[in-house]
Design a protein around this motif. Structure first.
Motif, short mmCIF file in Angstrom:
data_model
loop_
_atom_site.label_atom_id
_atom_site.label_comp_id
_atom_site.label_asym_id
_atom_site.label_seq_id
_atom_site.Cartn_x
_atom_site.Cartn_y
_atom_site.Cartn_z
N SER A 1 -96.70 -61.93 21.29
CA SER A 1 -96.95 -63.06 20.70
C SER A 1 -95.74 -63.95 20.25
N MET A 2 -94.77 -63.36 19.78
CA MET A 2 -93.48 -63.94 19.51
C MET A 2 -92.74 -64.59 20.59
N ASN A 3 -92.83 -63.86 21.87
CA ASN A 3 -92.26 -64.55 23.30
C ASN A 3 -93.11 -65.68 23.44
N THR A 4 -94.64 -65.73 23.22
CA THR A 4 -95.46 -66.82 23.72
C THR A 4 -94.90 -68.03 22.64
N VAL A 5 -94.71 -67.88 21.40
CA VAL A 5 -94.31 -68.91 20.47
C VAL A 5 -93.16 -69.48 20.85
N LEU A 6 -92.02 -68.66 21.17
CA LEU A 6 -90.64 -69.00 21.66
C LEU A 6 -90.96 -69.97 23.00
N ALA A 7 -91.63 -69.67 23.78
CA ALA A 7 -91.81 -70.37 24.99
C ALA A 7 -92.61 -71.71 24.54
N GLY A 8 -93.58 -71.66 23.78
CA GLY A 8 -94.44 -72.69 23.42
C GLY A 8 -93.29 -73.92 22.59
N PHE A 9 -92.68 -73.33 21.69
CA PHE A 9 -91.63 -74.24 20.88
C PHE A 9 -90.65 -74.96 21.75
N THR A 10 -90.13 -74.14 22.85
CA THR A 10 -89.17 -74.64 23.87
C THR A 10 -89.73 -75.80 24.36
N ALA A 11 -90.96 -75.45 25.04
CA ALA A 11 -91.72 -76.42 25.73
C ALA A 11 -91.95 -77.87 25.08
N SER B 1 -88.11 -77.24 11.78
CA SER B 1 -88.80 -76.63 13.05
C SER B 1 -88.55 -75.05 13.10
N GLY B 2 -87.41 -74.85 12.82
CA GLY B 2 -86.84 -73.22 13.06
C GLY B 2 -87.82 -72.51 11.95
N LEU B 3 -87.91 -72.91 10.89
CA LEU B 3 -88.80 -72.29 9.95
C LEU B 3 -90.39 -72.23 10.24
N ILE B 4 -90.77 -73.45 10.72
CA ILE B 4 -92.07 -73.40 11.29
C ILE B 4 -92.48 -72.32 12.33
N GLY B 5 -91.30 -72.57 13.39
CA GLY B 5 -91.59 -71.28 14.12
C GLY B 5 -91.77 -69.96 13.81
N LEU C 1 -99.20 -65.13 13.61
CA LEU C 1 -99.53 -64.57 14.78
C LEU C 1 -99.35 -63.30 14.98
N ASN C 2 -98.40 -62.42 14.42
CA ASN C 2 -98.05 -61.24 14.36
C ASN C 2 -98.97 -60.44 13.70
N GLN C 3 -99.77 -60.85 12.72
CA GLN C 3 -100.82 -60.19 11.84
C GLN C 3 -102.13 -60.28 13.00
N ARG C 4 -102.17 -61.22 13.67
CA ARG C 4 -103.51 -61.31 14.50
C ARG C 4 -103.35 -60.27 15.66
N PHE C 5 -101.95 -60.31 16.05
CA PHE C 5 -101.86 -59.33 17.42
C PHE C 5 -100.72 -58.19 16.85
N ARG C 6 -101.22 -57.46 15.67
CA ARG C 6 -100.82 -56.28 15.38
C ARG C 6 -100.36 -55.44 16.53
N GLY C 7 -99.15 -54.73 16.75
CA GLY C 7 -99.03 -53.81 17.76
C GLY C 7 -98.39 -54.44 19.02
N ARG C 8 -98.80 -55.72 19.11
CA ARG C 8 -98.31 -56.55 20.28
C ARG C 8 -97.51 -57.69 19.74
N GLU C 9 -96.67 -57.46 18.97
CA GLU C 9 -96.03 -58.46 18.38
C GLU C 9 -95.06 -59.43 19.24
#
Lengths: 245, 222
Positions: free
Chosen positions: A75-85, A53-57, A64-72
């Motif tokens: 996007s990373m904090n959103t994934v963090l919140a999403g996986f916790t939830a 699960s950690g590796l998938i995260g 997503l970082n490639q999609r939101f270049r410069g705003r990583e």
């Protein structure tokens, strides 16, 4: 157990902070939760579920970082919140018999032999990485483009570092929990990073400080009859104020 | 000898380098001049093989080293000057023993600073360390990406002097910079690019070819 976690977390943190990948480690620490819950529900080793699960995260975040270049960071904090939830949601969905509080904040007193073995494996993997790839780790940290141009195996080393980070995080969960592991990854390193003259020097100093922090935190927790995980988390923050400017 | 023939490269649909051809002879010091966004760094990265060519070809007899821009380095990384220069050996493809770290640090004017951390150095000292790291690779061709950025005139003169010494012992050097006017006389040849090749020749020839350099360089030429 606490002493081992106290020394390997800052060692891994030295690598992550100098390579500016600490947010990825925080993300992975939270991303292990859904895997842990699924593994416990299926009655398999939680560390396997957590690792996957950690590796998938981490992979989802990299994508997503490639999609939101410069705003990583966003996007990373959103994934963090999403996986916790997702992990929290899975507990009632899978009717998993799980103590969410001990996973989030740790319960060192519940640690058993298997936890010690897990931590030993993480420590061994970390030592192997540092001893076999030290020069490459320095090169990638100081000049990532140059390391690529010199045909160093940058992607493989980064992936190995991600896997080992996941192992370290999982092994530390019993001691300090998902939420607090990031404190142990960061605080001892931040205290020494400006005064260290090499990555090796930083790893040794940070591990020593982490060891004292966890050992001291455990003794204090017993003396004050407080939970050790949160107490070590608070000590991590206090440590930053003790550093001379 | 480095031969570039009809070299092109683009980022997506946008061409950064458009059909550029030139030759660099051994033992020459060449300036690569052009306005910001002209493709100087891209060209250097193509020559070193960091970027794949879209079209055209680069023929090179010998090894190529690149001194990157200062911004490419994490100067806060815990590493000493000595360790940083030694990292260049990781990129060296020759087995022969070259000059030592101490010799190179002395050459670039950094003797006695081996144990300093990178973040304790001034901008000029950081450029000197990068040059020493590039020199330890003992390459046949050395590409330097804006080695004069954020440094004072004496440091610039010193770096140029070291480059001249390297050219005299047979190394081929290509230096991207914003030099113009009399400053170009320090070089054997000058390449002016603005995505395509604008001029190629001796400093005097290039100045004669491009009488109105401001129109090519914008307001960034010195």
């Amino acid at each position: 157990m606490a002493l081992m976690v106290g020394s390997i977390c800052p060692a891994a943190g030295s690598l992550l902070i100098t390579q500016r990948r600490i947010l990825l480690a925080n993300l992975m620490a939270h991303s292990v939760l859904p895997g842990l819950v699924v593994a416990i529900a299926l009655e398999v080793d939680p560390s396997i579920g957590g690792l996957i699960s950690g590796l998938i995260g981490a992979l989802v975040a990299e994508r997503l970082n490639q999609r939101f270049r410069g705003r990583e960071e966003g996007s990373m904090n959103t994934v963090l919140a999403g996986f916790t939830a997702l992990g929290v949601l899975m507990v009632p969905l899978l009717k998993a018999r799980i103590d969410l509080e001990s996973i989030l904040f740790g319960d060192i007193l519940a640690a058993g032999g298997i936890d010690l073995v897990r931590t030993g494996v993480a420590a061994l993997a970390l030592v192997l990485l540092f001893t076999t790839r030290y020069q490459d780790l320095v090169f990638i940290g100081v000049d990532p483009e140059g390391a690529l141009a010199a045909r160093r195996p940058v992607s493989q080393i980064r992936f190995t570092a991600i896997v080992i980070t996941a192992l370290v995080v999982i092994s530390a969960i019993t001691a300090v929990g998902i939420v607090l592991v990031i404190g142990l990854l960061c605080a001892p390193v931040l205290v020494h990073v400006e005064r260290s003259t090499s990555l090796r020097n930083l790893i040794l100093k940070s591990s020593g400080t982490g060891l004292l922090l966890c050992g001291g935190g455990m003794m204090l927790a017993v003396l004050l009859d407080l939970p050790p995980g949160p107490l070590i988390g608070v000590l991590c923050m206090v440590l930053l104020f003790l550093r001379r400017p | 000898m480095l031969t570039v023939n009809q070299l092109s490269f683009g980022y997506g649909q946008k061409l950064a380098i458009n059909s550029i051809s030139f030759q660099l002879k051994p033992g020459t010091l060449t300036a690569l001049v052009g306005p910001n966004g002209a493709g100087k760094s891209t060209l250097l990265h193509l020559l070193q093989g960091r970027l794949p060519c879209c079209d055209g070809c680069v023929k090179c007899n010998g090894s190529v080293a690149l001194m990157p821009q200062k911004a490419a380095i994490d100067w806060s990384f815990p590493i000493t000057v000595q360790q940083m220069v030694k990292l260049g050996k990781t990129s060296r493809r020759r087995s022969k023993e070259g000059r030592s770290v101490e010799q190179l640090l002395k050459l670039v004017g950094m003797a006695g600073m081996e144990s300093r951390r990178l973040n304790q150095l001034s901008g000029g000292q950081q450029q000197r360390v990068l040059l020493a790291r590039a020199l330890i690779q003992e390459s046949d061709i050395l590409l330097l990406d804006e080695p004069y950025s954020a440094i004072d005139p004496p440091t610039r003169a010193h770096l140029l002097d070291v480059m001249r010494q390297q050219a005299e012992v047979g190394q081929t050097l290509l230096v991207s910079s914003h030099d113009w006017g009399k400053a170009l006389d320090s070089y054997d040849r000058v390449l002016v690019i603005d995505r395509h090749l604008v001029a190629n020749g001796t400093p005097a020839q290039v100045r004669n070819t491009i009488s109105d350099m401001d129109s090519v360089m914008g307001d960034c030429c010195g």
